[in-house]
Scaffold this motif. Sequence first.
Motif, PDB file in Angstrom:
ATOM      1  N   ASN A  46      70.978  49.543  -2.794  1.00  0.00           N
ATOM      2  CA  ASN A  46      71.263  50.938  -3.751  1.00  0.00           C
ATOM      3  C   ASN A  46      70.636  49.832  -5.027  1.00  0.00           C
ATOM      4  O   ASN A  46      70.636  49.069  -5.558  1.00  0.00           O
ATOM      5  CB  ASN A  46      72.165  51.186  -4.643  1.00  0.00           C
ATOM      6  CG  ASN A  46      72.361  52.105  -5.348  1.00  0.00           C
ATOM      7  OD1 ASN A  46      71.058  52.691  -5.895  1.00  0.00           O
ATOM      8  ND2 ASN A  46      73.884  52.650  -6.021  1.00  0.00           N
ATOM      9  N   LYS A  47      68.707  50.649  -5.506  1.00  0.00           N
ATOM     10  CA  LYS A  47      68.621  50.022  -6.389  1.00  0.00           C
ATOM     11  C   LYS A  47      69.063  50.243  -7.933  1.00  0.00           C
ATOM     12  O   LYS A  47      68.157  49.346  -8.790  1.00  0.00           O
ATOM     13  CB  LYS A  47      66.850  50.714  -6.425  1.00  0.00           C
ATOM     14  CG  LYS A  47      65.849  50.304  -5.182  1.00  0.00           C
ATOM     15  CD  LYS A  47      64.687  51.583  -5.263  1.00  0.00           C
ATOM     16  CE  LYS A  47      63.854  51.218  -4.570  1.00  0.00           C
ATOM     17  NZ  LYS A  47      62.446  51.659  -4.318  1.00  0.00           N
ATOM     18  N   THR A  48      70.135  50.997  -7.906  1.00  0.00           N
ATOM     19  CA  THR A  48      70.980  51.248  -9.215  1.00  0.00           C
ATOM     20  C   THR A  48      71.533  49.942  -9.444  1.00  0.00           C
ATOM     21  O   THR A  48      72.617  49.996  -8.111  1.00  0.00           O
ATOM     22  CB  THR A  48      71.118  52.678  -9.663  1.00  0.00           C
ATOM     23  OG1 THR A  48      69.980  53.787  -9.592  1.00  0.00           O
ATOM     24  CG2 THR A  48      71.845  52.937 -10.913  1.00  0.00           C
ATOM     25  N   LYS A  92      74.812  52.537 -13.703  1.00  0.00           N
ATOM     26  CA  LYS A  92      75.218  53.843 -13.469  1.00  0.00           C
ATOM     27  C   LYS A  92      76.272  54.587 -14.844  1.00  0.00           C
ATOM     28  O   LYS A  92      77.152  54.118 -15.173  1.00  0.00           O
ATOM     29  CB  LYS A  92      74.474  55.046 -12.844  1.00  0.00           C
ATOM     30  CG  LYS A  92      74.967  56.578 -12.960  1.00  0.00           C
ATOM     31  CD  LYS A  92      74.397  57.358 -11.646  1.00  0.00           C
ATOM     32  CE  LYS A  92      74.343  58.736 -12.086  1.00  0.00           C
ATOM     33  NZ  LYS A  92      74.286  59.153 -10.729  1.00  0.00           N
ATOM     34  N   GLU A  95      70.604  54.934 -16.625  1.00  0.00           N
ATOM     35  CA  GLU A  95      70.375  54.008 -15.249  1.00  0.00           C
ATOM     36  C   GLU A  95      69.768  52.487 -15.381  1.00  0.00           C
ATOM     37  O   GLU A  95      69.612  52.765 -16.102  1.00  0.00           O
ATOM     38  CB  GLU A  95      70.477  54.826 -13.988  1.00  0.00           C
ATOM     39  CG  GLU A  95      70.690  55.451 -13.709  1.00  0.00           C
ATOM     40  CD  GLU A  95      70.474  56.349 -12.424  1.00  0.00           C
ATOM     41  OE1 GLU A  95      69.858  55.855 -11.581  1.00  0.00           O
ATOM     42  OE2 GLU A  95      71.293  57.210 -11.679  1.00  0.00           O
ATOM     43  N   ILE A  96      70.344  51.540 -15.403  1.00  0.00           N
ATOM     44  CA  ILE A  96      69.864  50.577 -15.539  1.00  0.00           C
ATOM     45  C   ILE A  96      69.717  49.806 -13.590  1.00  0.00           C
ATOM     46  O   ILE A  96      70.194  49.819 -13.232  1.00  0.00           O
ATOM     47  CB  ILE A  96      70.375  49.114 -15.921  1.00  0.00           C
ATOM     48  CG1 ILE A  96      70.319  49.687 -17.559  1.00  0.00           C
ATOM     49  CG2 ILE A  96      68.731  48.330 -16.046  1.00  0.00           C
ATOM     50  CD1 ILE A  96      70.902  48.402 -18.037  1.00  0.00           C
ATOM     51  N   LYS A  97      67.878  49.953 -13.182  1.00  0.00           N
ATOM     52  CA  LYS A  97      67.740  48.931 -11.732  1.00  0.00           C
ATOM     53  C   LYS A  97      67.886  47.835 -11.500  1.00  0.00           C
ATOM     54  O   LYS A  97      67.913  46.887 -12.544  1.00  0.00           O
ATOM     55  CB  LYS A  97      66.511  48.925 -11.387  1.00  0.00           C
ATOM     56  CG  LYS A  97      66.441  50.801 -10.950  1.00  0.00           C
ATOM     57  CD  LYS A  97      64.668  51.691 -11.013  1.00  0.00           C
ATOM     58  CE  LYS A  97      64.949  52.835 -10.903  1.00  0.00           C
ATOM     59  NZ  LYS A  97      63.112  53.377 -10.729  1.00  0.00           N
ATOM     60  N   ARG A  98      68.001  47.252 -10.649  1.00  0.00           N
ATOM     61  CA  ARG A  98      68.246  45.641 -10.189  1.00  0.00           C
ATOM     62  C   ARG A  98      66.940  45.124 -10.483  1.00  0.00           C
ATOM     63  O   ARG A  98      66.061  45.955 -10.068  1.00  0.00           O
ATOM     64  CB  ARG A  98      68.428  45.766  -8.562  1.00  0.00           C
ATOM     65  CG  ARG A  98      69.791  46.048  -8.134  1.00  0.00           C
ATOM     66  CD  ARG A  98      70.555  46.377  -6.909  1.00  0.00           C
ATOM     67  NE  ARG A  98      71.222  46.699  -6.716  1.00  0.00           N
ATOM     68  CZ  ARG A  98      72.725  46.289  -6.265  1.00  0.00           C
ATOM     69  NH1 ARG A  98      72.722  44.776  -6.954  1.00  0.00           N
ATOM     70  NH2 ARG A  98      73.748  46.849  -6.278  1.00  0.00           N
ATOM     71  N   GLU A 110      66.527  44.643 -14.002  1.00  0.00           N
ATOM     72  CA  GLU A 110      65.324  45.646 -14.876  1.00  0.00           C
ATOM     73  C   GLU A 110      65.772  45.014 -15.389  1.00  0.00           C
ATOM     74  O   GLU A 110      66.755  44.524 -15.976  1.00  0.00           O
ATOM     75  CB  GLU A 110      65.007  47.097 -14.692  1.00  0.00           C
ATOM     76  CG  GLU A 110      64.648  47.760 -15.552  1.00  0.00           C
ATOM     77  CD  GLU A 110      65.326  49.046 -15.321  1.00  0.00           C
ATOM     78  OE1 GLU A 110      63.945  49.869 -15.777  1.00  0.00           O
ATOM     79  OE2 GLU A 110      66.218  49.540 -15.059  1.00  0.00           O
ATOM     80  N   THR A 123      70.025  41.176 -14.417  1.00  0.00           N
ATOM     81  CA  THR A 123      69.326  42.415 -14.503  1.00  0.00           C
ATOM     82  C   THR A 123      69.898  42.437 -16.325  1.00  0.00           C
ATOM     83  O   THR A 123      71.174  42.135 -16.202  1.00  0.00           O
ATOM     84  CB  THR A 123      69.605  43.316 -14.011  1.00  0.00           C
ATOM     85  OG1 THR A 123      70.135  43.944 -12.493  1.00  0.00           O
ATOM     86  CG2 THR A 123      69.908  45.222 -14.753  1.00  0.00           C
TER      87      THR A 123
END
Length: 329
Positions: free
Chosen positions: A2-4, A7, A42-45, A47, A214
């Motif tokens: 999962n990229k997120t 959340k 949301e914050i992506k991995r 990021e 992250t």
Amino acid sequence: MNKTLLKIENLRKEFKLKRPWLEALFKKETPTVKAVDDVSFEIKRGETLGIVGESGSGKTTMGRSILRLIEPTSGKIIFDGYDLLGLSKNNLRKARKDFQIIFQDPMASLNPYMKIGKIVSHPLEIHNIGSKTEQKERVLSIFEKVNLIPAKEFFNRYPKQLSGGQRQRVVIARALITNPKFIVADEPTAMLDVSVRSQILKLMIDIKEEFGLTYLFITHDLASAKYICDRIGVMYLGKIVEMANTYDLFTNPLHPYTQILMSAVPIPDPNIKRKKLMPKGEIPSATKIPKGCRFHPRCPFAKDICKEQEPKLKDVGGRFVACHLIDES
């Protein structure tokens, strides 16, 4: 995968204010501070998401609520697939090795009676990671990565024997020691001299790449946010009013509050002149949030609809803005 990684859904944090007993006796309603009011993102991995805004906008409260250093009033915090608010105290304690925080003031967050080596190795002891020898080797390795060199000399020093920049490196080392996935950096350069800030920011970028981190980067310094962040969210009185990638936010801010913040950033060329936007008055009390758009009492472009209806955060060409003026355009 999962990229997120993180959340946030409808996060709220409210504080009940204590009143004098006589006032509480005759008034039934208890004043409530809405520090964080229905925030979602949301914050992506890998990021770095920046959160900027004035003092009192709720940035720090939101960061600490996400990590459950203070308990949110309501909402969801989905971290790496599971809801942090659904964890028991024991399971939350075990999960804390995956998310850490870099505090703003290193002197306030470091025990003055503990040696630096003990401070940084303490999380390893809490989570039963490695033997005493392995823990010391790991601490010395982390010291070298954050440029506390020679590492063996720093191991037995006390916080008072270090400079401000060195103390902040210790705080960063402590956050890194459990090899976390996510770090909340709460104004990590605010207490430092200007000459040291760039060094700490560069260090954070370097360790982010090396450790695959992250970040949620909380700051009031837009220059620092521009340097380190992939996306930036602008927060005002407990709400996100605009969120966009860093380039778009700096080249074309849409929300009036964002435009005002950008106009306050100094330009290093004295020949360039630009119109400075000034908000009216000061940020209102979080106990008496204005009706409609909460920024309208200070907004130079406010219309009648702004005083009556609260704008929702909407997708505008890949970015998110909460403003009636944008809706009209």
